[in-house]
Write an enzyme that holds these catalytic residues in place. Structure first.
Site, short mmCIF file in Angstrom:
data_model
loop_
_atom_site.label_atom_id
_atom_site.label_comp_id
_atom_site.label_asym_id
_atom_site.label_seq_id
_atom_site.Cartn_x
_atom_site.Cartn_y
_atom_site.Cartn_z
N LYS A 2 23.31 47.52 -25.85
CA LYS A 2 23.85 48.86 -26.08
C LYS A 2 23.51 49.73 -24.89
O LYS A 2 22.51 49.49 -24.20
CB LYS A 2 23.23 49.48 -27.34
CG LYS A 2 24.08 50.57 -27.94
CD LYS A 2 25.25 49.98 -28.67
CE LYS A 2 26.02 50.94 -29.48
NZ LYS A 2 26.84 50.22 -30.48
N GLY A 10 36.73 60.47 -36.50
CA GLY A 10 37.03 59.88 -35.19
C GLY A 10 37.84 58.61 -35.39
O GLY A 10 38.44 58.38 -36.44
N ASN A 11 37.78 57.77 -34.38
CA ASN A 11 38.58 56.55 -34.37
C ASN A 11 38.32 55.64 -35.58
O ASN A 11 39.26 55.20 -36.25
CB ASN A 11 38.28 55.83 -33.05
CG ASN A 11 38.96 54.50 -32.96
OD1 ASN A 11 38.36 53.47 -33.23
ND2 ASN A 11 40.23 54.51 -32.64
N GLY A 32 33.11 61.83 -40.97
CA GLY A 32 33.60 61.59 -39.62
C GLY A 32 35.12 61.50 -39.65
O GLY A 32 35.71 61.06 -40.65
N1 GLU Z 1 30.51 50.06 -30.16
C1 GLU Z 1 31.04 49.17 -31.13
C2 GLU Z 1 29.98 48.72 -32.10
O1 GLU Z 1 28.99 49.40 -32.34
C3 GLU Z 1 31.78 48.01 -30.50
C4 GLU Z 1 30.98 47.21 -29.53
C5 GLU Z 1 31.83 46.26 -28.70
O2 GLU Z 1 33.03 46.27 -28.87
O3 GLU Z 1 31.25 45.54 -27.91
O4 GLU Z 1 30.11 47.73 -32.74
#
Ligand code: GLU
Length: 429
Positions: free
Chosen positions: A108, A222-223, A220
């Site tokens: 992350k 959002g997307n 939320g």
């Molecule tokens: N940010 C998204 C998650 O928390 C997607 C991560 C990704 O696509 O690598 O799962």
């Protein structure tokens, strides 16, 4: 909807991990390896701002574990981002990829910044600066970033462009969530929200509840939230309340319509960060309630799809007795204290790293397509996504039934065992 300062997501991620490590009798070496990230990066990104000043932004990348494949996970732009939040999220990514059974590990990233207050040029400079600091530590076969809170396909493309300029070639497999036509996958935008509802659909079926007989309240807009609501409505469900962040007032509001929100209408009065225009919503007949009101609605389904630590030891008491299912669209929305209460009260919780695994699963599909430079149709992507998540849901639910486990614990047992086995098989522990 903001995380409180006292709350530490990494402590929460470790608490969840320790509970399962004890339960499965994980050996000390593996436990020590998995309860902390493998590698961590923290750095400064200097940016020439539009007003002529130079501002320094703090950036992070954490690679929790790559025993099952390259690290994978998004990058968040958020004013309250912390190193520990990124650590926690990287750990959850490891479990997420393992539970979805995709050949990737967990990572992350983040930058402490608020894109609401940054011009496009300033955001581009942050994206390029982030990659310049990490150009040798990320890559298509080592660590593959993606979007997350307040990051977009445009951000991903700037990052890719910077990486390609540094490495002198085209590496579309570096990053996912790219714009369609420039290495992105069809369906990636829908994937996380749809995935939440694929899991919800399977859970309702197991509980013998018809989706068309249910109502939902969502945190939320959002997307993730918008596409979860879209598919939930297609299944016949009705969303009666949505909470969203109001940037001008630095607080959130809940928007309620007892006979059901009109998704397209609300989308039409929402900014690109998921902030619903309060005045316009009021004109359209929505009741405007305090931010926390989404949690106390008389609904069957709750979908927290904003940030971590929203259902807490205190707020869990306000849940209506009618809530049957919570599908966690966000990462870490329920604290362990709240979780214990939900388990005791028999609320069926579809845990975050299963419920929201659609995003990373589609990212995996995007990576596959990018690496072979051949792209699938929307139908192909969404069919594969549905299969993958439905399989993941049933593997967890079967284990939960067999071992009489709370669903989150079953998901953890499955994920931790898969990662521990990979570490062992590689001879690491
Ligand atoms: N940010 C998204 C998650 O928390 C997607 C991560 C990704 O696509 O690598 O799962």
């Amino acid at each position: 909807m903001s995380a409180t300062t006292a709350f530490n997501p990494f402590t929460m991620a470790q608490t969840q991990f320790d509970k399962i490590a004890d339960r499965i009798g994980l050996d000390d070496g593996t436990r020590a390896l998995l309860r902390s990230p493998l590698r961590e990066y923290a750095f400064s990104i200097p940016v020439h701002m539009d007003d002529g000043n130079v501002q320094i932004f703090r950036g992070f990348r954490v690679q929790h574990n790559d025993a099952r494949g390259p690290c994978k996970g998004g990058i968040r732009f958020h004013p309250l981002e912390t190193f520990d939040t990124v650590r926690a999220l990287s750990m959850w990514m490891t479990w997420k990829c393992a539970v979805a059974d995709i050949p990737l590990g967990g990572g992350k990233g983040g930058v402490i910044c608020d894109p609401h207050n940054l011009s496009a040029r300033e955001q581009e400079a942050i994206c390029r600066g982030w990659v310049r600091q990490l150009a040798r530590d990320i890559g298509p076969v080592t660590d593959v970033p993606a979007p997350d809170v307040m990051t977009t396909p445009q951000h991903m493309l700037w990052m890719l462009d910077e990486y390609e300029a540094i490495h002198g070639g085209r590496y579309p497999g570096l990053i996912t969530g790219k714009p369609v036509g420039l290495g992105g996958s069809l369906g990636r935008t829908q994937a996380t929200g749809f995935g939440v509802v694929y899991c919800l659909r399977e859970a309702l079926q197991e509980l013998d509840i018809q989706p068309q007989d249910t109502t939902a309240s969502v945190q939320g807009f959002g997307n993730v939230s918008q596409y979860a609501i879209e598919l939930y409505h297609e299944l016949g469900g009705r969303t009666v309340c949505v909470a969203s962040w109001n940037q001008a007032e630095q607080t959130s509001y809940s928007f309620r319509k007892a006979d059901g929100i009109d998704l397209d209408q609300l989308r039409g009065i929402t900014n690109r960060f998921g902030g619903i225009d309060k005045e316009k919503a009021s004109d359209l007949g929505y009741e405007i309630l305090p931010g926390e009101a989404w949690l106390t609605q008389e609904v069957d389904v709750l979908i927290p799809a904003a940030l971590e630590a929203q259902i807490t030891g205190e707020s869990v008491a306000d849940l209506s007795g009618r809530v049957r299912v919570i599908a966690e669209g966000a990462n870490g929305p329920t604290t362990p204290e709240a979780d214990a209460v939900l388990e005791r009260n028999g609320v069926f919780v579809i845990p975050d790293f299963l419920a929201n695994a659609g995003g990373v699963t589609c990212s995996y599909f995007e990576q596959v397509q990018s690496n072979m430079n051949y792209y699938w149709t929307m139908d192909e992507v969404l069919t594969k996504l549905d299969h993958k998540l439905t399989d993941a849901y049933h593997s967890v639910s079967e284990l939960a039934r067999k071992q009489k486990l709370y669903l989150r614990d079953a998901a953890y047992v499955l994920a931790i065992n898969r990662v521990a086995t990979a570490c062992r098989d590689r001879g690491w522990v």
